[in-house]
Design a protein around this motif. Structure first.
Motif, PDB file in Angstrom:
ATOM      1  N   ARG A 123       0.854  -1.178   0.000  1.00 52.25           N
ATOM      2  CA  ARG A 123       0.000   0.000   0.000  1.00 52.25           C
ATOM      3  C   ARG A 123       0.891   1.230   0.000  1.00 52.25           C
ATOM      4  O   ARG A 123       1.723   1.409   0.889  1.00 52.25           O
ATOM      5  CB  ARG A 123      -0.909   0.025   1.227  1.00 52.25           C
ATOM      6  N   PHE A 124       0.717   2.052  -1.033  1.00 55.26           N
ATOM      7  CA  PHE A 124       1.442   3.306  -1.150  1.00 55.26           C
ATOM      8  C   PHE A 124       0.501   4.447  -0.779  1.00 55.26           C
ATOM      9  O   PHE A 124      -0.651   4.465  -1.216  1.00 55.26           O
ATOM     10  CB  PHE A 124       1.912   3.545  -2.587  1.00 55.26           C
ATOM     11  N   LEU A 125       0.987   5.403  -0.007  1.00 54.33           N
ATOM     12  CA  LEU A 125       0.264   6.642   0.234  1.00 54.33           C
ATOM     13  C   LEU A 125       1.097   7.759  -0.371  1.00 54.33           C
ATOM     14  O   LEU A 125       2.276   7.921  -0.020  1.00 54.33           O
ATOM     15  CB  LEU A 125       0.051   6.872   1.728  1.00 54.33           C
ATOM     16  N   ILE A 126       0.508   8.484  -1.312  1.00 52.47           N
ATOM     17  CA  ILE A 126       1.256   9.536  -1.989  1.00 52.47           C
ATOM     18  C   ILE A 126       0.571  10.876  -1.758  1.00 52.47           C
ATOM     19  O   ILE A 126      -0.659  10.964  -1.687  1.00 52.47           O
ATOM     20  CB  ILE A 126       1.414   9.266  -3.502  1.00 52.47           C
ATOM     21  N   ASP A 127       1.388  11.896  -1.605  1.00 53.58           N
ATOM     22  CA  ASP A 127       0.870  13.257  -1.559  1.00 53.58           C
ATOM     23  C   ASP A 127       1.781  14.141  -2.386  1.00 53.58           C
ATOM     24  O   ASP A 127       2.603  13.653  -3.155  1.00 53.58           O
ATOM     25  CB  ASP A 127       0.668  13.748  -0.124  1.00 53.58           C
ATOM     26  N   ARG A 128       1.667  15.428  -2.240  1.00 53.70           N
ATOM     27  CA  ARG A 128       2.407  16.362  -3.094  1.00 53.70           C
ATOM     28  C   ARG A 128       3.917  16.219  -2.972  1.00 53.70           C
ATOM     29  O   ARG A 128       4.640  16.526  -3.900  1.00 53.70           O
ATOM     30  CB  ARG A 128       1.989  17.787  -2.760  1.00 53.70           C
ATOM     31  N   SER A 129       4.399  15.767  -1.807  1.00 51.59           N
ATOM     32  CA  SER A 129       5.848  15.765  -1.610  1.00 51.59           C
ATOM     33  C   SER A 129       6.410  14.492  -0.993  1.00 51.59           C
ATOM     34  O   SER A 129       7.600  14.439  -0.711  1.00 51.59           O
ATOM     35  CB  SER A 129       6.237  16.957  -0.724  1.00 51.59           C
ATOM     36  N   SER A 130       5.584  13.474  -0.780  1.00 55.40           N
ATOM     37  CA  SER A 130       6.123  12.270  -0.144  1.00 55.40           C
ATOM     38  C   SER A 130       5.402  11.016  -0.620  1.00 55.40           C
ATOM     39  O   SER A 130       4.311  11.078  -1.178  1.00 55.40           O
ATOM     40  CB  SER A 130       6.019  12.370   1.383  1.00 55.40           C
ATOM     41  N   ILE A 131       6.066   9.893  -0.378  1.00 56.24           N
ATOM     42  CA  ILE A 131       5.495   8.574  -0.623  1.00 56.24           C
ATOM     43  C   ILE A 131       5.796   7.725   0.607  1.00 56.24           C
ATOM     44  O   ILE A 131       6.939   7.674   1.069  1.00 56.24           O
ATOM     45  CB  ILE A 131       6.125   7.886  -1.858  1.00 56.24           C
ATOM     46  N   GLU A 132       4.769   7.065   1.125  1.00 54.74           N
ATOM     47  CA  GLU A 132       4.963   6.094   2.192  1.00 54.74           C
ATOM     48  C   GLU A 132       4.496   4.749   1.663  1.00 54.74           C
ATOM     49  O   GLU A 132       3.498   4.673   0.948  1.00 54.74           O
ATOM     50  CB  GLU A 132       4.185   6.492   3.447  1.00 54.74           C
ATOM     51  N   ALA A 133       5.223   3.694   1.981  1.00 60.35           N
ATOM     52  CA  ALA A 133       4.900   2.359   1.482  1.00 60.35           C
ATOM     53  C   ALA A 133       4.804   1.395   2.656  1.00 60.35           C
ATOM     54  O   ALA A 133       5.671   1.379   3.534  1.00 60.35           O
ATOM     55  CB  ALA A 133       5.966   1.883   0.497  1.00 60.35           C
ATOM     56  N   PHE A 134       3.748   0.581   2.649  1.00 59.67           N
ATOM     57  CA  PHE A 134       3.497  -0.424   3.679  1.00 59.67           C
ATOM     58  C   PHE A 134       3.431  -1.771   2.975  1.00 59.67           C
ATOM     59  O   PHE A 134       2.556  -1.989   2.139  1.00 59.67           O
ATOM     60  CB  PHE A 134       2.192  -0.111   4.410  1.00 59.67           C
ATOM     61  N   VAL A 135       4.387  -2.647   3.284  1.00 57.13           N
ATOM     62  CA  VAL A 135       4.523  -3.928   2.592  1.00 57.13           C
ATOM     63  C   VAL A 135       4.131  -5.057   3.549  1.00 57.13           C
ATOM     64  O   VAL A 135       4.436  -5.005   4.745  1.00 57.13           O
ATOM     65  CB  VAL A 135       5.979  -4.119   2.095  1.00 57.13           C
ATOM     66  N   ASP A 136       3.494  -6.094   3.007  1.00 59.30           N
ATOM     67  CA  ASP A 136       3.081  -7.259   3.805  1.00 59.30           C
ATOM     68  C   ASP A 136       2.229  -6.840   5.004  1.00 59.30           C
ATOM     69  O   ASP A 136       2.501  -7.214   6.146  1.00 59.30           O
ATOM     70  CB  ASP A 136       4.298  -8.061   4.291  1.00 59.30           C
ATOM     71  N   ASP A 137       1.209  -6.035   4.734  1.00 59.06           N
ATOM     72  CA  ASP A 137       0.261  -5.611   5.764  1.00 59.06           C
ATOM     73  C   ASP A 137       0.952  -4.872   6.912  1.00 59.06           C
ATOM     74  O   ASP A 137       0.587  -5.023   8.073  1.00 59.06           O
ATOM     75  CB  ASP A 137      -0.535  -6.815   6.278  1.00 59.06           C
ATOM     76  N   GLY A 138       1.961  -4.072   6.574  1.00 58.89           N
ATOM     77  CA  GLY A 138       2.634  -3.256   7.581  1.00 58.89           C
ATOM     78  C   GLY A 138       3.828  -3.894   8.239  1.00 58.89           C
ATOM     79  O   GLY A 138       4.435  -3.327   9.144  1.00 58.89           O
ATOM     80  N   ARG A 139       4.225  -5.071   7.789  1.00 58.61           N
ATOM     81  CA  ARG A 139       5.416  -5.723   8.345  1.00 58.61           C
ATOM     82  C   ARG A 139       6.655  -4.880   8.079  1.00 58.61           C
ATOM     83  O   ARG A 139       7.538  -4.760   8.917  1.00 58.61           O
ATOM     84  CB  ARG A 139       5.587  -7.113   7.745  1.00 58.61           C
ATOM     85  N   SER A 140       6.727  -4.293   6.889  1.00 58.61           N
ATOM     86  CA  SER A 140       7.816  -3.393   6.523  1.00 58.61           C
ATOM     87  C   SER A 140       7.222  -2.075   6.047  1.00 58.61           C
ATOM     88  O   SER A 140       6.212  -2.078   5.335  1.00 58.61           O
ATOM     89  CB  SER A 140       8.666  -3.990   5.398  1.00 58.61           C
ATOM     90  N   CYS A 141       7.842  -0.976   6.433  1.00 56.65           N
ATOM     91  CA  CYS A 141       7.360   0.352   6.050  1.00 56.65           C
ATOM     92  C   CYS A 141       8.522   1.196   5.558  1.00 56.65           C
ATOM     93  O   CYS A 141       9.635   1.091   6.065  1.00 56.65           O
ATOM     94  CB  CYS A 141       6.724   1.051   7.244  1.00 56.65           C
ATOM     95  N   PHE A 142       8.229   2.020   4.565  1.00 57.92           N
ATOM     96  CA  PHE A 142       9.242   2.891   3.978  1.00 57.92           C
ATOM     97  C   PHE A 142       8.622   4.269   3.769  1.00 57.92           C
ATOM     98  O   PHE A 142       7.431   4.376   3.497  1.00 57.92           O
ATOM     99  CB  PHE A 142       9.684   2.368   2.606  1.00 57.92           C
ATOM    100  N   GLY A 143       9.437   5.291   3.852  1.00 55.84           N
ATOM    101  CA  GLY A 143       8.956   6.632   3.561  1.00 55.84           C
ATOM    102  C   GLY A 143      10.039   7.451   2.905  1.00 55.84           C
ATOM    103  O   GLY A 143      11.222   7.276   3.191  1.00 55.84           O
ATOM    104  N   LEU A 144       9.627   8.311   1.988  1.00 50.68           N
ATOM    105  CA  LEU A 144      10.595   9.213   1.374  1.00 50.68           C
ATOM    106  C   LEU A 144       9.931  10.539   1.046  1.00 50.68           C
ATOM    107  O   LEU A 144       8.738  10.604   0.777  1.00 50.68           O
ATOM    108  CB  LEU A 144      11.244   8.608   0.125  1.00 50.68           C
ATOM    109  N   VAL A 145      10.735  11.571   1.119  1.00 55.46           N
ATOM    110  CA  VAL A 145      10.317  12.899   0.717  1.00 55.46           C
ATOM    111  C   VAL A 145      10.926  13.130  -0.651  1.00 55.46           C
ATOM    112  O   VAL A 145      12.107  12.892  -0.869  1.00 55.46           O
ATOM    113  CB  VAL A 145      10.813  13.970   1.714  1.00 55.46           C
ATOM    114  N   ARG A 146      10.098  13.563  -1.600  1.00 53.42           N
ATOM    115  CA  ARG A 146      10.603  13.789  -2.949  1.00 53.42           C
ATOM    116  C   ARG A 146      10.570  15.278  -3.253  1.00 53.42           C
ATOM    117  O   ARG A 146       9.731  16.016  -2.739  1.00 53.42           O
ATOM    118  CB  ARG A 146       9.805  12.981  -3.966  1.00 53.42           C
ATOM    119  N   GLU A 147      11.486  15.694  -4.087  1.00 50.82           N
ATOM    120  CA  GLU A 147      11.645  17.121  -4.378  1.00 50.82           C
ATOM    121  C   GLU A 147      10.487  17.696  -5.178  1.00 50.82           C
ATOM    122  O   GLU A 147      10.014  18.766  -4.904  1.00 50.82           O
ATOM    123  CB  GLU A 147      12.963  17.360  -5.126  1.00 50.82           C
TER     124      GLU A 147
END
Length: 176
Positions: A123-147
Protein backbone atom coordinates in the motif's frame (compact mmCIF):
# COMPACT_ATOMS: atom_id res chain seq x y z
CA UNK A 1 -6.36 -0.21 23.30
CA UNK A 2 -4.61 1.50 20.37
CA UNK A 3 -1.07 2.70 19.91
CA UNK A 4 -0.71 5.39 17.24
CA UNK A 5 2.60 6.79 16.01
CA UNK A 6 3.39 9.86 13.93
CA UNK A 7 7.00 10.17 12.78
CA UNK A 8 9.09 13.03 11.45
CA UNK A 9 10.10 13.10 7.77
CA UNK A 10 13.29 15.02 7.02
CA UNK A 11 15.11 16.11 3.94
CA UNK A 12 12.48 17.64 1.71
CA UNK A 13 12.08 20.87 -0.15
CA UNK A 14 8.63 22.43 -0.28
CA UNK A 15 8.65 25.30 -2.78
CA UNK A 16 5.57 27.51 -2.54
CA UNK A 17 4.39 25.87 0.68
CA UNK A 18 4.13 27.49 4.09
CA UNK A 19 6.15 24.77 5.85
CA UNK A 20 9.64 23.31 5.61
CA UNK A 21 9.23 19.73 6.92
CA UNK A 22 6.45 17.22 7.46
CA UNK A 23 5.08 14.38 9.56
CA UNK A 24 4.22 10.88 8.36
CA UNK A 25 0.71 9.51 8.08
CA UNK A 26 -0.45 8.39 11.55
CA UNK A 27 -0.04 4.63 11.89
CA UNK A 28 -1.44 2.11 14.30
CA UNK A 29 1.19 -0.11 15.91
CA UNK A 30 0.56 -3.78 16.65
CA UNK A 31 2.62 -6.77 17.72
CA UNK A 32 2.14 -9.90 15.64
CA UNK A 33 3.75 -13.29 15.52
CA UNK A 34 5.05 -14.35 12.11
CA UNK A 35 7.83 -16.52 10.64
CA UNK A 36 10.46 -14.37 12.39
CA UNK A 37 8.77 -14.42 15.80
CA UNK A 38 7.07 -11.40 17.34
CA UNK A 39 7.30 -8.28 15.14
CA UNK A 40 6.07 -4.71 15.23
CA UNK A 41 3.64 -3.91 12.39
CA UNK A 42 2.66 -0.37 11.28
CA UNK A 43 -0.49 0.38 9.29
CA UNK A 44 -2.22 3.66 8.42
CA UNK A 45 -4.96 4.53 10.91
CA UNK A 46 -8.51 3.65 9.89
CA UNK A 47 -9.50 7.33 10.10
CA UNK A 48 -7.66 7.82 6.79
CA UNK A 49 -10.68 6.19 5.12
CA UNK A 50 -12.64 9.39 5.86
CA UNK A 51 -10.47 11.21 3.30
CA UNK A 52 -11.43 8.90 0.39
CA UNK A 53 -13.49 10.74 -2.25
CA UNK A 54 -13.28 8.23 -5.09
CA UNK A 55 -12.18 4.61 -5.59
CA UNK A 56 -10.93 2.98 -8.80
CA UNK A 57 -10.18 -0.70 -8.98
CA UNK A 58 -8.34 -2.53 -11.71
CA UNK A 59 -8.26 -6.29 -11.96
CA UNK A 60 -4.71 -6.48 -13.30
CA UNK A 61 -1.80 -4.15 -14.08
CA UNK A 62 -0.16 -5.24 -17.32
CA UNK A 63 3.60 -5.27 -17.59
CA UNK A 64 5.04 -1.87 -18.57
CA UNK A 65 1.59 -0.26 -18.75
CA UNK A 66 1.31 3.22 -17.23
CA UNK A 67 -1.44 4.14 -14.77
CA UNK A 68 -1.98 7.85 -14.06
CA UNK A 69 -2.34 8.63 -10.35
CA UNK A 70 -4.07 11.52 -8.62
CA UNK A 71 -2.03 14.01 -6.60
CA UNK A 72 -3.24 12.60 -3.26
CA UNK A 73 -3.91 8.86 -3.22
CA UNK A 74 -3.81 5.50 -1.54
CA UNK A 75 -2.64 2.83 -4.00
CA UNK A 76 -2.95 -0.85 -3.08
CA UNK A 77 -1.13 -3.44 -5.21
CA UNK A 78 -1.50 -7.20 -4.85
CA UNK A 79 1.57 -8.73 -6.50
CA UNK A 80 2.39 -12.34 -7.44
CA UNK A 81 5.49 -13.73 -9.12
CA UNK A 82 7.28 -16.89 -10.13
CA UNK A 83 11.04 -17.19 -10.46
CA UNK A 84 13.92 -15.12 -9.15
CA UNK A 85 14.06 -12.16 -11.55
CA UNK A 86 14.02 -8.77 -9.75
CA UNK A 87 10.67 -6.96 -10.00
CA UNK A 88 10.49 -3.17 -10.21
CA UNK A 89 7.47 -1.06 -9.40
CA UNK A 90 7.78 2.58 -10.33
CA UNK A 91 5.53 4.94 -8.39
CA UNK A 92 5.73 8.68 -8.99
CA UNK A 93 9.20 8.21 -10.48
CA UNK A 94 10.53 6.28 -7.47
CA UNK A 95 11.54 2.62 -7.81
CA UNK A 96 10.63 -0.17 -5.43
CA UNK A 97 12.49 -3.40 -6.16
CA UNK A 98 11.46 -6.84 -5.03
CA UNK A 99 14.29 -9.36 -4.95
CA UNK A 100 12.60 -12.82 -5.04
CA UNK A 101 15.94 -14.62 -4.97
CA UNK A 102 16.71 -13.07 -1.56
CA UNK A 103 13.15 -12.59 -0.26
CA UNK A 104 13.69 -8.85 0.07
CA UNK A 105 12.12 -5.54 -0.91
CA UNK A 106 13.98 -2.24 -1.37
CA UNK A 107 12.59 1.30 -1.43
CA UNK A 108 13.84 4.74 -0.42
CA UNK A 109 17.39 3.47 0.18
CA UNK A 110 16.31 0.78 2.65
CA UNK A 111 15.83 -2.98 2.37
CA UNK A 112 13.57 -5.33 4.34
CA UNK A 113 12.72 -9.00 4.33
CA UNK A 114 9.46 -10.16 2.74
CA UNK A 115 7.10 -12.30 4.78
CA UNK A 116 6.21 -14.74 1.97
CA UNK A 117 7.77 -15.96 -1.24
CA UNK A 118 5.76 -15.51 -4.42
CA UNK A 119 3.27 -12.86 -3.28
CA UNK A 120 2.97 -9.60 -1.37
CA UNK A 121 0.56 -6.76 -0.81
CA UNK A 122 1.83 -3.18 -0.95
CA UNK A 123 0.00 0.00 0.00
CA UNK A 124 1.44 3.31 -1.15
CA UNK A 125 0.26 6.64 0.23
CA UNK A 126 1.26 9.54 -1.99
CA UNK A 127 0.87 13.26 -1.56
CA UNK A 128 2.41 16.36 -3.09
CA UNK A 129 5.85 15.77 -1.61
CA UNK A 130 6.12 12.27 -0.14
CA UNK A 131 5.50 8.57 -0.62
CA UNK A 132 4.96 6.09 2.19
CA UNK A 133 4.90 2.36 1.48
CA UNK A 134 3.50 -0.42 3.68
CA UNK A 135 4.52 -3.93 2.59
CA UNK A 136 3.08 -7.26 3.80
CA UNK A 137 0.26 -5.61 5.76
CA UNK A 138 2.63 -3.26 7.58
CA UNK A 139 5.42 -5.72 8.35
CA UNK A 140 7.82 -3.39 6.52
CA UNK A 141 7.36 0.35 6.05
CA UNK A 142 9.24 2.89 3.98
CA UNK A 143 8.96 6.63 3.56
CA UNK A 144 10.59 9.21 1.37
CA UNK A 145 10.32 12.90 0.72
CA UNK A 146 10.60 13.79 -2.95
CA UNK A 147 11.64 17.12 -4.38
CA UNK A 148 8.94 17.47 -7.00
CA UNK A 149 5.70 15.74 -7.80
CA UNK A 150 5.92 15.93 -11.59
CA UNK A 151 5.62 12.18 -12.24
CA UNK A 152 2.34 10.77 -10.93
CA UNK A 153 2.32 7.33 -12.52
CA UNK A 154 2.43 3.67 -11.52
CA UNK A 155 4.27 1.06 -13.61
CA UNK A 156 5.21 -2.61 -13.18
CA UNK A 157 8.48 -3.72 -14.81
CA UNK A 158 8.80 -7.51 -14.80
CA UNK A 159 8.47 -10.54 -17.03
CA UNK A 160 7.57 -12.88 -14.14
CA UNK A 161 5.24 -10.80 -11.93
CA UNK A 162 1.62 -9.72 -12.21
CA UNK A 163 -0.22 -7.11 -10.23
CA UNK A 164 -3.42 -9.08 -9.84
CA UNK A 165 -5.35 -6.21 -8.32
CA UNK A 166 -4.65 -2.49 -8.13
CA UNK A 167 -6.94 -0.25 -6.10
CA UNK A 168 -6.54 3.52 -6.30
CA UNK A 169 -8.33 5.69 -3.76
CA UNK A 170 -8.39 9.42 -4.43
CA UNK A 171 -7.92 11.35 -1.19
CA UNK A 172 -8.91 14.85 -0.21
CA UNK A 173 -6.46 16.95 1.83
CA UNK A 174 -6.84 16.47 5.58
CA UNK A 175 -6.19 20.12 6.41
CA UNK A 176 -8.91 21.94 4.42
Amino acid sequence: DRRVQISWMRGGSYPGMSFSQQMTIPVELSLRRDVDGIRLYRNPVRELDQLVVDRRESVMLARDSVVELPELASVAVELRWAGTEPIRISICGQAMTIWPEYGQVSFAGKTARLRDQGATAIRFLIDRSSIEAFVDDGRSCFGLVRETAVDRTLQLHSTTATAERVTIEVLRPAWV
